[in-house]
Scaffold this active site. Structure first.
Site, PDB file in Angstrom:
ATOM      1  N   ASP A  10      -3.298  -0.332   0.087  1.00  0.00           N
ATOM      2  CA  ASP A  10      -3.086  -1.435  -0.841  1.00  0.00           C
ATOM      3  C   ASP A  10      -1.886  -1.212  -1.757  1.00  0.00           C
ATOM      4  O   ASP A  10      -1.550  -2.088  -2.558  1.00  0.00           O
ATOM      5  CB  ASP A  10      -4.336  -1.666  -1.698  1.00  0.00           C
ATOM      6  N   CYS A  11      -1.239  -0.059  -1.647  1.00  0.00           N
ATOM      7  CA  CYS A  11      -0.120   0.303  -2.513  1.00  0.00           C
ATOM      8  C   CYS A  11       1.194   0.166  -1.753  1.00  0.00           C
ATOM      9  O   CYS A  11       1.394   0.788  -0.710  1.00  0.00           O
ATOM     10  CB  CYS A  11      -0.302   1.743  -2.992  1.00  0.00           C
ATOM     11  N   GLY A  12       2.111  -0.653  -2.286  1.00  0.00           N
ATOM     12  CA  GLY A  12       3.410  -0.861  -1.646  1.00  0.00           C
ATOM     13  C   GLY A  12       4.209   0.423  -1.512  1.00  0.00           C
ATOM     14  O   GLY A  12       4.853   0.650  -0.485  1.00  0.00           O
TER      15      GLY A  12
END
Length: 140
Positions: A10-12
């Site tokens: 979920d983390c770019g």
């Protein structure tokens, strides 16, 4: 090639780091640390080998950091590690382990310093920022 990433899909930044590793032709071991948190010993080792303090390895944004009172400067490293193990979202990401070192890859291009092989072609982050040119060279 033995490369491991402690990843949050979920983390770019974590996604960009994983993509840079793959752009070098490496398929790493991907550990989704929110599902499979590291042990205390592994977490301490990651932090130590990356050259960070425990406090520098804590993620504040989007976590219960403030609610847990972790901004208290009198808390010990053990207190902070306890919180990180109880709430893995507090572990900053992504940590990457290669034979050439361990880094907290924030920003994602820090991973380039510890990859044992060059990039195979151009690479742009999800936001469009070009990091690697068509010849596989890092753009300043």
């Amino acid at each position: 090639m033995d490369v491991t990433i402690y990843h949050n899909p979920d983390c770019g930044t974590s996604r960009n780091t994983l993509a840079l590793i793959r752009n070098a032709g490496i398929e790493p071991t991907v550990i989704e640390y929110l599902k499979t948190p590291p042990t205390r010993a592994v977490l301490k080792d990651l932090i130590s080998k990356s050259g960070l303090t425990v406090r520098e390895a804590i993620r504040e944004k989007g976590t219960p950091y403030a609610d847990l009172g972790l901004d208290d400067p009198t808390l010990s490293d053990d207190d902070l590690l306890d919180a990180m193990l109880e709430h893995p979202i507090l572990i900053n990401r992504p940590f990457v382990v290669t034979p050439w070192g361990v880094r907290l890859s924030r920003p994602s291009e820090i991973v380039l310093d510890i990859l044992p092989v060059p990039q195979k072609g151009p690479f742009a982050k999800e936001d469009g920022e070009l990091l690697i040119d068509a010849e596989g060279n890092r753009i300043a």
